[in-house]
Write a protein that holds these residues in place. Structure first.
Motif, PDB file in Angstrom:
ATOM      1  N   LYS A   7       4.392  -4.808 -11.060  1.00  0.00           N
ATOM      2  CA  LYS A   7       4.938  -6.165 -10.987  1.00  0.00           C
ATOM      3  C   LYS A   7       3.796  -7.147 -11.211  1.00  0.00           C
ATOM      4  O   LYS A   7       2.722  -6.976 -10.634  1.00  0.00           O
ATOM      5  N   GLU A   8       4.044  -8.145 -12.036  1.00  0.00           N
ATOM      6  CA  GLU A   8       2.995  -9.119 -12.355  1.00  0.00           C
ATOM      7  C   GLU A   8       3.626 -10.508 -12.409  1.00  0.00           C
ATOM      8  O   GLU A   8       4.754 -10.638 -12.899  1.00  0.00           O
ATOM      9  N   ILE A   9       2.908 -11.512 -11.948  1.00  0.00           N
ATOM     10  CA  ILE A   9       3.409 -12.885 -12.109  1.00  0.00           C
ATOM     11  C   ILE A   9       2.715 -13.461 -13.339  1.00  0.00           C
ATOM     12  O   ILE A   9       1.484 -13.573 -13.376  1.00  0.00           O
ATOM     13  N   LEU A  10       3.498 -13.765 -14.373  1.00  0.00           N
ATOM     14  CA  LEU A  10       2.899 -14.242 -15.632  1.00  0.00           C
ATOM     15  C   LEU A  10       2.633 -15.742 -15.607  1.00  0.00           C
ATOM     16  O   LEU A  10       1.703 -16.232 -16.245  1.00  0.00           O
ATOM     17  N   ALA A  11       3.505 -16.463 -14.918  1.00  0.00           N
ATOM     18  CA  ALA A  11       3.415 -17.931 -14.831  1.00  0.00           C
ATOM     19  C   ALA A  11       4.283 -18.323 -13.638  1.00  0.00           C
ATOM     20  O   ALA A  11       5.014 -17.476 -13.105  1.00  0.00           O
ATOM     21  N   PRO A  12       4.237 -19.600 -13.211  1.00  0.00           N
ATOM     22  CA  PRO A  12       5.078 -19.970 -12.075  1.00  0.00           C
ATOM     23  C   PRO A  12       6.538 -19.580 -12.330  1.00  0.00           C
ATOM     24  O   PRO A  12       7.112 -19.967 -13.360  1.00  0.00           O
ATOM     25  N   ASP A  18       7.452  -3.383 -14.883  1.00  0.00           N
ATOM     26  CA  ASP A  18       7.620  -2.116 -15.607  1.00  0.00           C
ATOM     27  C   ASP A  18       8.573  -1.267 -14.786  1.00  0.00           C
ATOM     28  O   ASP A  18       8.310  -0.999 -13.604  1.00  0.00           O
ATOM     29  N   ILE A  19       9.659  -0.840 -15.392  1.00  0.00           N
ATOM     30  CA  ILE A  19      10.677  -0.069 -14.682  1.00  0.00           C
ATOM     31  C   ILE A  19      10.692   1.361 -15.210  1.00  0.00           C
ATOM     32  O   ILE A  19      10.653   1.571 -16.436  1.00  0.00           O
ATOM     33  N   HIS A  20      10.775   2.326 -14.297  1.00  0.00           N
ATOM     34  CA  HIS A  20      10.876   3.725 -14.730  1.00  0.00           C
ATOM     35  C   HIS A  20      12.329   4.005 -15.110  1.00  0.00           C
ATOM     36  O   HIS A  20      13.216   4.085 -14.251  1.00  0.00           O
ATOM     37  N   ALA A  21      12.577   4.088 -16.411  1.00  0.00           N
ATOM     38  CA  ALA A  21      13.941   4.300 -16.909  1.00  0.00           C
ATOM     39  C   ALA A  21      13.832   5.103 -18.210  1.00  0.00           C
ATOM     40  O   ALA A  21      14.018   4.561 -19.309  1.00  0.00           O
ATOM     41  N   ARG A  44      25.415  -8.541 -11.952  1.00  0.00           N
ATOM     42  CA  ARG A  44      24.870  -7.867 -13.130  1.00  0.00           C
ATOM     43  C   ARG A  44      24.014  -8.892 -13.891  1.00  0.00           C
ATOM     44  O   ARG A  44      24.516  -9.916 -14.329  1.00  0.00           O
ATOM     45  N   ILE A  45      22.728  -8.614 -14.032  1.00  0.00           N
ATOM     46  CA  ILE A  45      21.813  -9.594 -14.638  1.00  0.00           C
ATOM     47  C   ILE A  45      21.338  -9.099 -16.007  1.00  0.00           C
ATOM     48  O   ILE A  45      20.625  -8.095 -16.100  1.00  0.00           O
ATOM     49  N   PRO A  46      21.738  -9.784 -17.097  1.00  0.00           N
ATOM     50  CA  PRO A  46      21.244  -9.373 -18.413  1.00  0.00           C
ATOM     51  C   PRO A  46      19.802  -9.830 -18.616  1.00  0.00           C
ATOM     52  O   PRO A  46      19.455 -10.969 -18.300  1.00  0.00           O
ATOM     53  N   LEU A  47      18.950  -8.932 -19.082  1.00  0.00           N
ATOM     54  CA  LEU A  47      17.533  -9.276 -19.251  1.00  0.00           C
ATOM     55  C   LEU A  47      17.019  -8.763 -20.585  1.00  0.00           C
ATOM     56  O   LEU A  47      17.388  -7.659 -21.026  1.00  0.00           O
ATOM     57  N   THR A  48      16.161  -9.556 -21.202  1.00  0.00           N
ATOM     58  CA  THR A  48      15.600  -9.125 -22.468  1.00  0.00           C
ATOM     59  C   THR A  48      14.508  -8.086 -22.227  1.00  0.00           C
ATOM     60  O   THR A  48      13.816  -8.113 -21.209  1.00  0.00           O
ATOM     61  N   THR A  58       8.987   4.128 -19.572  1.00  0.00           N
ATOM     62  CA  THR A  58       9.065   2.807 -18.929  1.00  0.00           C
ATOM     63  C   THR A  58       9.646   1.742 -19.854  1.00  0.00           C
ATOM     64  O   THR A  58       9.484   1.791 -21.073  1.00  0.00           O
ATOM     65  N   VAL A  59      10.305   0.773 -19.226  1.00  0.00           N
ATOM     66  CA  VAL A  59      10.822  -0.397 -19.933  1.00  0.00           C
ATOM     67  C   VAL A  59      10.255  -1.616 -19.220  1.00  0.00           C
ATOM     68  O   VAL A  59      10.302  -1.703 -17.987  1.00  0.00           O
ATOM     69  N   THR A  60       9.694  -2.550 -19.989  1.00  0.00           N
ATOM     70  CA  THR A  60       9.117  -3.758 -19.394  1.00  0.00           C
ATOM     71  C   THR A  60      10.108  -4.904 -19.522  1.00  0.00           C
ATOM     72  O   THR A  60      10.590  -5.189 -20.619  1.00  0.00           O
TER      73      THR A  60
END
Ligand code: NAD
Ligand code: FES
Length: 295
Positions: A7-12, A18-21, A44-48, A58-60
């Motif tokens: 888990k990383e904070i890229l910006a505020p 990174d998810i193990h999938a 259900r949250i759609p994410l790019t 892994t999927v980021t």
């Protein structure tokens, strides 16, 4: 459970995980997305998809913690996990199916706005892996909100950073930057791929239409099921009804009705709005699961 490995904070308010999938990672293509459900009762949250590694499984994902669900998601830590991680969903980018010889003939400009930089990254990386050099503009309101700049520099030939307030890089929005590249730096582009807030994509398309540059956009309207059943992500493209989750998310930007899409996004948020849409859109609205009807 789909474990959070990093888990990383890229910006505020902008997080990378990174998810193990492994099964999702094995079949991902640039342009696709996933739907995450944190627990049994979670939304259900759609994410790019920002990146994927089929060997590591892994999927980021990158997301902005704006609503209740994404704020809760941002509280999850490494070692914890999500109940569902469904994907890859949607169609792969049309670049993936284009013969390399055709891509090599084109000068391609990616335009990444804010959090939209995340879905641009795998496409630029894909082009780099094919040996094709592309340019990329990363736009944000200010320096603090620029994400993935270093990563993008490793895969794009040229990266142009633009901030609305001029705190970093070119001063102006992404359109000002496109104009500068084309008019002042005499750059020639055959194709633009623009991903970011809908208002940005609308204005990029107005400009590229004037400049005569074919433009692809990635639409991310409200999604519920992500499988074409509920009708939440409906939009009009070239006068035809489309559903971003199954027909897209990428479309010819010069054919997208952005104003209708923005208005629909707002209306879909309320019960009254959904009832009006159901009435207006009739049989093409689709029912079930979207909360618009009792069917
Ligand atoms: P933002 O509002 O900070 O905008 C990013 C950049 O877009 C700006 O710096 C500017 O350069 C450009 N821009 C904005 N309005 C413009 C205009 N009228 N003309 C030209 N350029 C303009 O971005 P943000 O806060 O990161 O955006 C969040 C939004 O992005 C959310 O609504 C989210 O849904 C959307 N988003 C879209 C995608 C996608 O796939 N299309 C992916 C992730 C996020
Ligand atoms: Fe696309 Fe339901 S999210 S039809």
């Amino acid at each position: 459970m789909y474990e959070i490995l990093k888990k990383e904070i890229l910006a505020p308010n902008i997080y990378l995980m990174d998810i193990h999938a492994p099964r999702v990672a094995k079949s991902c293509y640039p342009g696709q997305f996933v739907i995450v459900k944190m627990d049994e009762k979670g939304e259900r949250i759609p994410l790019t998809i920002c990146d994927y590694n089929s060997e590591a499984g892994t999927v980021t994902i990158v997301f902005q913690a704006l609503g209740n669900s994404t704020k809760r998601m941002a509280e999850y830590e490494t070692g914890e996990g999500f109940r569902d991680f469904t994907g890859p969903l949607g169609c792969k980018s049309e670049l993936v199916d284009e013969p390399i010889e055709e891509l090599q003939k084109k000068n391609i400009l990616f335009v990444a706005g804010g959090v939209g930089t995340a879905p641009v990254y795998p496409q630029v990386k894909y082009m780099k892996n094919l040996g094709i050099d592309v340019d990329c503009i990363i736009g944000a309101r200010n320096k603090e909100l620029i994400i993935l700049e270093e990563e993008m520099k490793k895969v794009a030939e040229n990266v142009y950073v633009a901030t609305d307030d001029g705190s970093y890089g070119f001063k102006g929005n992404v359109n000002d930057c496109i104009k500068d590249l084309v008019n002042n730096q005499r750059k020639h582009y055959d194709l633009v791929i623009a991903i970011g807030p809908i208002i940005m994509m609308k204005f990029v398309c107005i400009l590229t239409k004037e400049l005569g540059i074919h433009t692809i956009v990635s639409m991310n309207p409200i999604m519920v099921d992500g499988t074409g059943m509920c009708g939440a992500c409906r939009l009009t493209v070239g006068g035809q009804v489309k559903f971003a989750c199954v027909d897209g998310p990428e479309f010819d930007g010069h054919l997208v009705d952005f104003d209708e899409s923005m208005k629909r996004q707002q209306m879909y948020k309320t019960v009254e709005g959904r009832a009006i849409l159901k009435e207006k859109e009739g049989a093409t609205h689709k029912g079930g699961g979207c909360g618009c009807s009792d069917d």
